[in-house]
Design a protein around this motif. Sequence first.
Motif, PDB file in Angstrom:
ATOM      1  N   HIS A 148       1.253  -1.515  -0.086  1.00  0.00           N
ATOM      2  CA  HIS A 148      -0.062  -0.015   0.230  1.00  0.00           C
ATOM      3  C   HIS A 148       1.143   0.952   0.077  1.00  0.00           C
ATOM      4  CE1 HIS A 148      -2.590   2.961   1.297  1.00  0.00           C
ATOM      5  NE2 HIS A 148      -2.020   2.622   2.061  1.00  0.00           N
ATOM      6  N   HIS A 150       0.835   4.555   1.354  1.00  0.00           N
ATOM      7  CA  HIS A 150       0.225   5.128   2.423  1.00  0.00           C
ATOM      8  C   HIS A 150       0.256   6.671   2.268  1.00  0.00           C
ATOM      9  CE1 HIS A 150      -0.210   5.861   6.740  1.00  0.00           C
ATOM     10  NE2 HIS A 150      -0.328   7.086   6.743  1.00  0.00           N
ATOM     11  N   PHE A 186       4.802   7.236   1.932  1.00  0.00           N
ATOM     12  CA  PHE A 186       5.554   5.803   1.664  1.00  0.00           C
ATOM     13  C   PHE A 186       4.912   4.109   1.570  1.00  0.00           C
ATOM     14  CE2 PHE A 186       4.088   4.096   6.292  1.00  0.00           C
ATOM     15  CZ  PHE A 186       3.086   5.347   6.867  1.00  0.00           C
ATOM     16  N   HIS A 188       4.198   0.577   1.776  1.00  0.00           N
ATOM     17  CA  HIS A 188       4.239  -0.546   3.209  1.00  0.00           C
ATOM     18  C   HIS A 188       3.560  -2.058   2.939  1.00  0.00           C
ATOM     19  CE1 HIS A 188       1.098   0.498   5.688  1.00  0.00           C
ATOM     20  NE2 HIS A 188       1.161   1.319   5.438  1.00  0.00           N
ATOM     21  N   HIS A 190       0.998  -4.428   3.792  1.00  0.00           N
ATOM     22  CA  HIS A 190      -0.603  -3.971   4.527  1.00  0.00           C
ATOM     23  C   HIS A 190      -1.138  -5.355   4.332  1.00  0.00           C
ATOM     24  CE1 HIS A 190      -3.534  -1.513   5.844  1.00  0.00           C
ATOM     25  NE2 HIS A 190      -3.431  -0.767   5.843  1.00  0.00           N
ATOM     26  N   HIS A 441      -5.620   6.097  10.637  1.00  0.00           N
ATOM     27  CA  HIS A 441      -5.221   6.801   9.182  1.00  0.00           C
ATOM     28  C   HIS A 441      -6.426   5.996   8.216  1.00  0.00           C
ATOM     29  CE1 HIS A 441      -3.818   6.440   5.282  1.00  0.00           C
ATOM     30  NE2 HIS A 441      -3.535   5.543   5.571  1.00  0.00           N
ATOM     31  N   HIS A 443      -7.210   5.524   4.023  1.00  0.00           N
ATOM     32  CA  HIS A 443      -6.784   5.220   2.509  1.00  0.00           C
ATOM     33  C   HIS A 443      -7.434   6.471   1.957  1.00  0.00           C
ATOM     34  CE1 HIS A 443      -5.060   1.353   3.168  1.00  0.00           C
ATOM     35  NE2 HIS A 443      -4.540   2.241   4.403  1.00  0.00           N
ATOM     36  N   VAL A 508      -9.722   0.848   3.349  1.00  0.00           N
ATOM     37  CA  VAL A 508      -9.911   0.869   5.337  1.00  0.00           C
ATOM     38  C   VAL A 508      -9.591   2.124   5.690  1.00  0.00           C
ATOM     39  CG1 VAL A 508      -9.263  -1.573   3.998  1.00  0.00           C
ATOM     40  CG2 VAL A 508      -7.460  -0.002   4.748  1.00  0.00           C
ATOM     41  N   HIS A 510      -7.969   2.420   9.560  1.00  0.00           N
ATOM     42  CA  HIS A 510      -7.355   1.809  10.796  1.00  0.00           C
ATOM     43  C   HIS A 510      -6.472   2.748  11.360  1.00  0.00           C
ATOM     44  CE1 HIS A 510      -3.290   1.447   8.762  1.00  0.00           C
ATOM     45  NE2 HIS A 510      -4.119   1.477   7.556  1.00  0.00           N
ATOM     46  N   HIS A 512      -2.734   3.115  12.694  1.00  0.00           N
ATOM     47  CA  HIS A 512      -1.863   2.511  12.926  1.00  0.00           C
ATOM     48  C   HIS A 512      -0.818   1.995  13.991  1.00  0.00           C
ATOM     49  CE1 HIS A 512       0.660   2.413   9.190  1.00  0.00           C
ATOM     50  NE2 HIS A 512       0.091   2.995   8.110  1.00  0.00           N
TER      51      HIS A 512
HETATM   52 CU1  C2O Z   1       0.071   2.416   6.526  1.00  0.00          CU
HETATM   53 CU2  C2O Z   1      -3.568   1.146   5.703  1.00  0.00          CU
HETATM   54  O1  C2O Z   1      -1.829   2.285   6.318  1.00  0.00           O
END
Ligand code: C2O
Length: 529
Positions: A148, A150, A186, A188, A190, A441, A443, A508, A510, A512
């Motif tokens: 993902h 971010h 960034f 990362h 997921h 966070h 998306h 989504v 969520h 973090h």
């Molecule tokens: Cu850093 Cu769902 O993300």
Amino acid sequence: MISRRRFLGRAGALATALALESSPIPAAIIPAPLALDPTKLAPYVDPLPLPEILRSTGLRALPSDPSVKLPVYRVAMHELQQKIHRDLPPTRLWGFNGASPGPIFETKSGQGILVEWANELPLQHILPVDHNLHGAERSQPEVRCVIHVHGGRTPPQSDGYPEDWVVPGKSLLYHYPNQQEAALLFYHDHTMGINRLNIYAGLQGLFLIRDQTEAALNLPSGPHEIPLLLCDRSLLTDGQLDYPVSPDPKAPWVPEVYGNAILANGKLFPYLDVEPRLYRLRVMNGSNARFLRLSVGNLLPFDLIGSDQGFLAAPATVKRVLLAPAERTDILVDFSAHAGEKLILKSDSFDILQFRVAPAASTPARSTKPTTLRPIARIPESQAVRTRRLTLDEMLSGIQESMGMTLNNTPWHMPITEKPVLNTTEIWEFVNLTEDAHPIHLHLVRFQLLDRRPFDAFTFQDKGELHFYGPPAGPSPDETGWKDTIRCEPGHVTRIIIPFEGFAGRYVWHCHILEHEANDMMRPYHVIA
Ligand code: C2O
Ligand code: CU
Ligand code: CU
């Protein structure tokens, strides 16, 4: 037994040692690596690594519209060995194209790209998978990944939905339109149920978007712009990662992970040679759970110029900046009055990085400290078509141990409840009923912080009514711009205002703190066209 011990980390090693006591093999045959005390290592013996800038491998047709050709990048995830410190053996990590953190994307606003994310990881995880967690059941392949970006305004098919993971040998072709302003994003992992482990193992890297506004500001660039991905880890004396586990080997999940070593671009206590001039630091907190509170030298004042989603309206001079997991900051540090000095970048009592300021600058300074950055119109509350009240909840066992946390008391797999309409604005108010601060966070979108206000959690839980203890507090200097991750303090209602722009589809939102996200502080939401 040996591999099992490694998989279970330090608590696992203990359990194994205990098991061995009653077995015929003397425990002494297998010396368990111990927890490493990083303060025993010599500081500032390694230079700060600067991740490579990724280069596109050519042009490729956009799958949804083959008449459009976009630059394509190939990024492979695989296992690697990397030196975290001169005096430690190499650490087994997961990274991208040979490094962890991965290489940096440097993209232009408005120029879309394609990325082929190739899973070339091994078939076994290097960290303890908890099969009780949703999405990580024994029936699932142990190693899975999905990436993902971010902070990206990304179409839903390319956003790295947690259930869109692929197994080793497979890859995903994702499209990033980059229709957004200059910012430090960034990328990362997921993957449902295991992204806290995949990221702890090393699967993250930085993603820059540049634009004209940024170019016109004449900020420090090239060697004077320093990307810094910070994250805390715990290590063993053999140099390997230590991911803590619960005392129950069948349910290793722990509610938060805090390491005692803070890595900067993958190194412990590195140094950076700088000149006595203005520098721009692009900093991201890639920790699973740790909040960082950064300062330079002896509380040297510095200028905040940006946060998650790019520039603030104007610089703000501060002595510290707080970064929750996934938050970013863009700061200007002026070393010109510090020729010949050594200054430490710290997070509270943790030393992270030493700046070694040269006695003189090699070339005259060309960059300047701007007085304004970009206009940011505050969104009036009246623009919101709806306000959603959403609680942050913790489930405790009888002995007050955390059994997990939820958003609005609703686990991941329940039907979607948040369905904002594309091109409308909403207010989301997070009622934090837990004792932790949660970086929440969303998306796809960027948003603005309205305020935080202390409230009485007991009355709320009793009667469902909000009784406030005091007046609302507005954003701190680092929160006055566009955000994508917001700190929700305990005992406070945190309100954000969100224009839902870009794409319709399933995304989504969520917490973090990655251990919270996995169990079960993540929910799908749907932007309705
Ligand atoms: Cu850093 Cu769902 O993300
Ligand atoms: Cu995100
Ligand atoms: Cu949380």
